[in-house]
Design a protein around this motif. Structure first.
Motif, PDB file in Angstrom:
ATOM      1  N   GLY A 153       0.831  -1.201   0.000  1.00 47.03           N
ATOM      2  CA  GLY A 153       0.000   0.000   0.000  1.00 47.03           C
ATOM      3  C   GLY A 153       0.863   1.248   0.000  1.00 47.03           C
ATOM      4  O   GLY A 153       0.420   2.327   0.407  1.00 47.03           O
ATOM      5  N   GLY A 182      -8.560   6.645   5.952  1.00 49.07           N
ATOM      6  CA  GLY A 182      -8.742   5.203   6.028  1.00 49.07           C
ATOM      7  C   GLY A 182      -9.529   4.796   7.257  1.00 49.07           C
ATOM      8  O   GLY A 182     -10.360   3.882   7.203  1.00 49.07           O
ATOM      9  N   PRO A 200      -9.768   8.255   1.706  1.00 46.46           N
ATOM     10  CA  PRO A 200      -8.657   7.311   1.667  1.00 46.46           C
ATOM     11  C   PRO A 200      -7.674   7.687   0.563  1.00 46.46           C
ATOM     12  O   PRO A 200      -8.063   7.954  -0.566  1.00 46.46           O
ATOM     13  N   GLY A 201      -6.397   7.737   0.911  1.00 43.04           N
ATOM     14  CA  GLY A 201      -5.387   8.148  -0.059  1.00 43.04           C
ATOM     15  C   GLY A 201      -5.037   9.613   0.029  1.00 43.04           C
ATOM     16  O   GLY A 201      -4.095  10.065  -0.616  1.00 43.04           O
ATOM     17  N   GLY A 241       2.599  -2.567  -4.256  1.00 41.20           N
ATOM     18  CA  GLY A 241       1.333  -1.988  -4.677  1.00 41.20           C
ATOM     19  C   GLY A 241       0.920  -2.578  -6.011  1.00 41.20           C
ATOM     20  O   GLY A 241       1.564  -3.500  -6.534  1.00 41.20           O
ATOM     21  N   THR A 277       1.720   3.213  -2.252  1.00 42.08           N
ATOM     22  CA  THR A 277       1.282   4.329  -3.087  1.00 42.08           C
ATOM     23  C   THR A 277       0.115   5.089  -2.462  1.00 42.08           C
ATOM     24  O   THR A 277      -0.268   6.149  -2.959  1.00 42.08           O
ATOM     25  N   GLY A 278      -0.452   4.575  -1.363  1.00 41.24           N
ATOM     26  CA  GLY A 278      -1.479   5.305  -0.637  1.00 41.24           C
ATOM     27  C   GLY A 278      -0.860   6.346   0.273  1.00 41.24           C
ATOM     28  O   GLY A 278       0.359   6.367   0.476  1.00 41.24           O
ATOM     29  N   THR A 333      -1.175  -1.144   4.744  1.00 39.97           N
ATOM     30  CA  THR A 333      -2.040   0.008   5.005  1.00 39.97           C
ATOM     31  C   THR A 333      -3.247  -0.013   4.069  1.00 39.97           C
ATOM     32  O   THR A 333      -3.942   0.985   3.937  1.00 39.97           O
ATOM     33  N   VAL A 334      -3.502  -1.159   3.441  1.00 39.45           N
ATOM     34  CA  VAL A 334      -4.570  -1.271   2.444  1.00 39.45           C
ATOM     35  C   VAL A 334      -5.872  -1.671   3.140  1.00 39.45           C
ATOM     36  O   VAL A 334      -6.105  -2.834   3.456  1.00 39.45           O
TER      37      VAL A 334
END
Length: 390
Positions: A12, A183, A299-300, A41, A14-15, A86-87
């Motif tokens: 995760g 998130g 989220p993100g 990711g 890239t989040g 973290t996804v």
């Protein structure tokens, strides 16, 4: 597990929060201290973009994995000592990864605050994780490390000073600047949606002992209405993270063989203030619904570095030993709870599993039960937290 390709994979990356974790590893660990880690990711192009954005070395490895592709998760789990994910929401995107880590005897840390899903994972995987040696550790961010280790610290002091654990502890959020992550909000919404589809979940979500299968302790304060707390002589209000934090604290007690006592009572609330103004503030907080607005990060997304750096929190844990004897512990953090502090805590939790408690048994754990004092020391030395009892 030196035969693994990596000590740690940040899944995760890239989040928003995953990027902060990766950035922390780049800044805090370099040279001989640098763990063998990789960014994971769905998109190699996005991973490269984040790598360059955070100033990671050009040779930082990438792992391509997708929550919708269980085979990619199994391949990823087999390559690392620890998977840091973290996804979320985890109830939507986490089940196959937990299963993959259990099967591969790979340690796992996340930021989960979703007790329904956590109980599902405990029931499904705890026994098998004990067999394979996989160490599965949920809730390695603001929910619930500062609270879990805050109670752990207070109880440690109680045993040292009085020879017994404290039977009644109050967790009180005295100050907090900086919001919860996008998130976290998405996870809360997903949990409410799941309860709407399956009303039987409501009983689990409202049970303080939902994460202690086979053990039901004494009645617990619910902390759902404002009250005047005579212990600290201030008005207190409901705290949105209390339903998950209290469950994790009780699970830590359970996993430690009821080290806090079979009759342990614990609750969490926010300090609203003194006098009539404090009462009004407590009543206003109780009426707030943080999920009612679409404002705040998705989220993100997340706050700026300046906003993260200006954040902080101050948590008080009040122990009633009985007979008028009181014992306090205080936990503070130097960044905003939802992003700046959380990203440091989960990174250090992952490294603690690798370096400090490598021989810990498999199973579904809490941070306090499996890492305890070693994690606390790491957080003080590296992550800007303080723990004091007295």
């Amino acid at each position: 597990m030196s035969n693994r390709d990596f000590d740690l994979i940040v899944y995760g990356a890239t989040g928003f929060t995953g990027r902060l974790v990766a950035e922390y590893l780049v800044q805090a660990y370099a040279g001989k201290d640098r763990p063998r880690w990789a960014m994971a990711g769905r998109s190699e192009a996005k991973l490269a973009e984040v790598r360059d954005l955070i100033g990671a070395p050009a040779d930082t490895p990438f792992v391509i994995a997708d929550a919708s592709d269980p085979a990619s998760l199994k391949a990823m789990a087999a390559r690392a000592t620890v998977i840091l994910t973290t996804v979320g929401p985890y109830q939507l995107y986490g089940s196959d990864l937990v299963a993959a880590c259990v099967a591969a005897a790979t340690a796992y840390v996340d930021l989960c605050g979703e007790p329904g899903w956590m109980r599902e994972m405990i029931d499904a995987h705890d026994s098998r994780a004990k067999e394979t040696g996989a160490r599965i550790v949920f809730s390695c961010g603001f929910d619930s490390i500062p609270f879990d280790l805050g109670v752990f610290t207070l109880q440690e002091a109680a045993r040292e000073r009085y020879g017994r654990p404290c039977p009644r502890v109050k967790g009180r959020v005295r100050a907090m600047k900086g919001g919860f992550s996008g998130g976290t909000a998405a996870s809360l919404k997903a949990t409410l949606a799941a309860a709407a589809r399956n009303p039987s979940l409501i009983a689990l979500l409202t049970n303080p002992f939902a994460l202690t299968p086979g053990f039901q302790g004494p009645g617990q304060p619910m902390g759902m209405i404002p009250e005047y707390d005579r212990t600290i002589e201030a008005w207190v209000a409901p705290f949105i993270m209390a339903p998950i934090n209290t469950k994790n604290v009780h699970r830590t007690n359970f996993l430690l063989g009821k080290a806090y006592g079979a009759d342990f009572v614990y609750d969490e609330m926010m300090v609203a203030g003194l006098g009539e103004m404090g009462k009004a503030a407590a009543e206003a907080i109780a009426k707030m619904n943080p999920l009612a607005s679409d404002k705040g990060p998705k989220p993100g997304e997340g706050p700026s570095k300046e906003e993260r750096d200006s954040g902080h929190y101050d948590l008080l844990f009040v122990g009633d030993m009985g007979g008028g004897v009181r014992l306090d512990a205080v936990v503070t953090g130097d960044k905003d709870p939802g992003y700046g502090s959380t990203s440091k805590m989960i990174a250090e939790a992952a490294l603690c599993l690798i370096e400090d408690v490598p021989e810990a048994a498999g199973g579904v754990w809490t941070p306090g039960a499996i890492m305890g004092a070693p994690l606390r020391q790491r957080l003080v030395e590296r992550a800007g937290l303080t723990f004091n009892a007295g």
